[in-house]
Enzyme design. Structure first.
Site, short mmCIF file in Angstrom:
data_model
loop_
_atom_site.label_atom_id
_atom_site.label_comp_id
_atom_site.label_asym_id
_atom_site.label_seq_id
_atom_site.Cartn_x
_atom_site.Cartn_y
_atom_site.Cartn_z
N ARG A 54 1.06 -1.42 -0.09
CA ARG A 54 -0.03 0.17 -0.07
C ARG A 54 0.80 1.28 -0.04
O ARG A 54 0.76 2.20 -0.65
CB ARG A 54 -0.93 0.08 1.07
N TYR A 106 -16.23 15.93 -15.44
CA TYR A 106 -16.88 14.73 -15.36
C TYR A 106 -18.01 14.53 -14.51
O TYR A 106 -17.84 14.89 -13.38
CB TYR A 106 -15.64 13.93 -15.25
N ASP A 178 -8.03 17.87 -14.90
CA ASP A 178 -8.39 16.33 -15.46
C ASP A 178 -7.82 16.56 -16.95
O ASP A 178 -8.47 17.03 -17.82
CB ASP A 178 -10.01 16.24 -15.36
N LYS A 203 -8.92 5.32 -19.85
CA LYS A 203 -9.40 5.87 -21.14
C LYS A 203 -8.01 5.61 -22.27
O LYS A 203 -7.46 4.62 -22.31
CB LYS A 203 -9.75 7.37 -21.21
C1 LIG Z 1 -13.80 8.19 -17.08
C2 LIG Z 1 -13.44 9.56 -16.64
C3 LIG Z 1 -13.18 9.94 -15.09
C4 LIG Z 1 -13.20 8.60 -14.14
O1 LIG Z 1 -12.47 7.73 -14.33
P1 LIG Z 1 -12.75 6.18 -13.71
O2 LIG Z 1 -11.24 5.45 -14.33
O3 LIG Z 1 -13.94 5.73 -14.54
O4 LIG Z 1 -12.84 6.40 -12.19
C5 LIG Z 1 -12.57 11.09 -14.79
N1 LIG Z 1 -12.65 12.09 -15.67
C6 LIG Z 1 -12.80 11.88 -16.91
C7 LIG Z 1 -12.56 13.29 -17.98
C8 LIG Z 1 -13.26 10.75 -17.45
O5 LIG Z 1 -13.46 10.64 -18.83
#
Ligand SMILES: *Cc1c(COP(=O)(O)O)cnc(C)c1O
Length: 386
Positions: A54, A106, A178, A203
């Site tokens: 961890r 998001y 983000d 992604k």
């Molecule tokens: C999918 C996504 C998230 C969340 O990510 P997870 O891996 O699904 O927890 C956050 N920000 C954006 C822009 C996303 O497309």
């Protein structure tokens, strides 16, 4: 942190030569998966580098150094999901603090702020970040941070990163961004002064729709220490298997992004030329709002194209008629993914709010994968004609 002199190399080279690409002990051509929870103390007076997974795991560490190198930050962190990364970063703040957040953030981040962090007394104001005056007007005596997402989802609105960051620094606010849609291949926010870059690595970074992961990179050692304490304290870490799989995907990031972006441009222009499409959203289109700002802060337009087919019935007909893309939430994979924001990612949003933000019932979001673009266009053409 792995020692390397790769910071001066070109991005494509960094993707392959990131410091841990060769195992020092065996010469193995990929980072070993250290599937261990704990580490033996050979000498109690001289503890091992990692003592408990961890707190630190060599496979995860390799990934954390990798993303720090790619984003140009001082330290990277890997989390169990994008939301785990974002939640952990938000816990830098405390009861009584206020954060300014882009209004089309998001959906999961919106939910975290309005159903979890609000209970802990962390207050947020959502603003249209394309409007700098609105950002400034949201400042309160207890404001501690600004959270950006650009291009935003799904209408790809552009925030001027350097402008917001310079203003935030004057007011001693922490800036978070983000960077999921752009990836460090297209956009490196730390170079524009952003303090913490966040990713849903699920992604484009992972790129194969087979791993859920989140990443964070910080600009300063001070923030690095604070985030490390939170990552370890909350235990929101990414496992060794996923860390390995994510690195495996990241090595081809540039090759994938280049291909998908080229195809996305072609798709956007093709859609833009059709009289039966109400509107196309893509930062690479000449009339896209904020295009000039985007071009200053990013090296490309990305692989996501949103378009309005007119109404909900037509959108649903198209979703049922396409044969190539996955019809699903998520984006950024080798396979194209067509999603329907009104019923998927933004289903929880009240209809009026959704419409105000351009997320109409006819809006579709196409994440362009690695298929031949002419096949994708022919497939979409038959679905639109259907
Ligand atoms: C999918 C996504 C998230 C969340 O990510 P997870 O891996 O699904 O927890 C956050 N920000 C954006 C822009 C996303 O497309």
């Amino acid at each position: 942190m792995a020692e390397n002199n790769n910071q001066e190399k070109q991005f494509a080279t960094k993707l392959i030569h990131f410091g841990s690409e060769i195992d020092e002990t065996t010469g193995a051509s990929s980072v070993p998966i250290y599937q261990a929870s704990t580490f033996h103390h050979h000498d109690i007076f001289n503890p091992p580098t990692h003592d408990y997974s961890r707190s630190g795991n060599p496979t995860r560490q390799a990934l954390e150094d990798y993303i720090a190198l790619l984003e140009g930050g001082v330290r990277g962190f890997a989390f169990a999901s994008g939301m785990a990364a974002i939640s952990t970063a938000f816990l830098l703040f405390s009861t009584g603090d206020h954060v300014i957040v882009t209004e089309d953030v998001y959906g999961g981040t919106y939910r975290l702020l309005t159903t979890v962090l609000n209970r802990l007394g962390i207050e947020s104001t959502f603003v249209d970040m394309t409007n700098f005056e609105a950002v400034k007007a949201a400042l309160q005596p207890n404001t501690k941070a600004v959270f950006m997402e650009t291009p935003s989802n799904p209408t790809l609105k552009i925030t001027n990163i350097a402008e917001v960051t310079a203003w935030a620094q004057e007011h001693e606010l922490i800036t978070l961004l983000d960077n999921t849609f752009m990836t460090p291949y297209h956009q490196r926010p730390i170079e524009l002064g952003v303090d913490i870059v966040l990713h849903s690595a699920t992604k484009f970074l992972g790129g194969h729709s087979d791993v859920l992961a989140g990443l964070a990179v910080v600009r300063t050692e001070v923030l690095g220490k604070r985030l490390k304490q939170l990552q370890n304290g909350l235990g929101t870490v990414l496992g060794a298997q996923e860390s390995w799989l994510l690195m495996r995907g990241m090595k081809t990031l540039q090759a994938r992004m280049e291909h998908s972006e080229k195809s996305a441009r072609k798709l956007a222009e093709w859609l833009d030329g059709r009289s039966d499409i109400v509107r196309v959203y893509y930062p690479g289109l000449k009339d896209h709002p904020g295009r000039e700002i985007h071009e200053k802060q990013s090296k490309g337009y990305g692989a996501v194209v949103s378009f309005d087919v007119g109404d909900g019935d037509r959108a649903k007909a198209v979703l049922n008629a396409v044969k190539l893309p996955l019809v699903a939430v998520s984006l950024g994979a080798v396979e194209s993914i067509l999603s329907y924001p009104a019923m998927m990612s933004h289903a929880a949003m009240p209809r009026e709010v959704r419409h105000e933000r351009g997320i109409s019932d006819g809006l579709l979001r196409y994440s362009v994968g690695l298929e031949d673009i002419d096949d994708l266009i022919a497939d979409l053409d038959q679905a639109l004609k259907g």
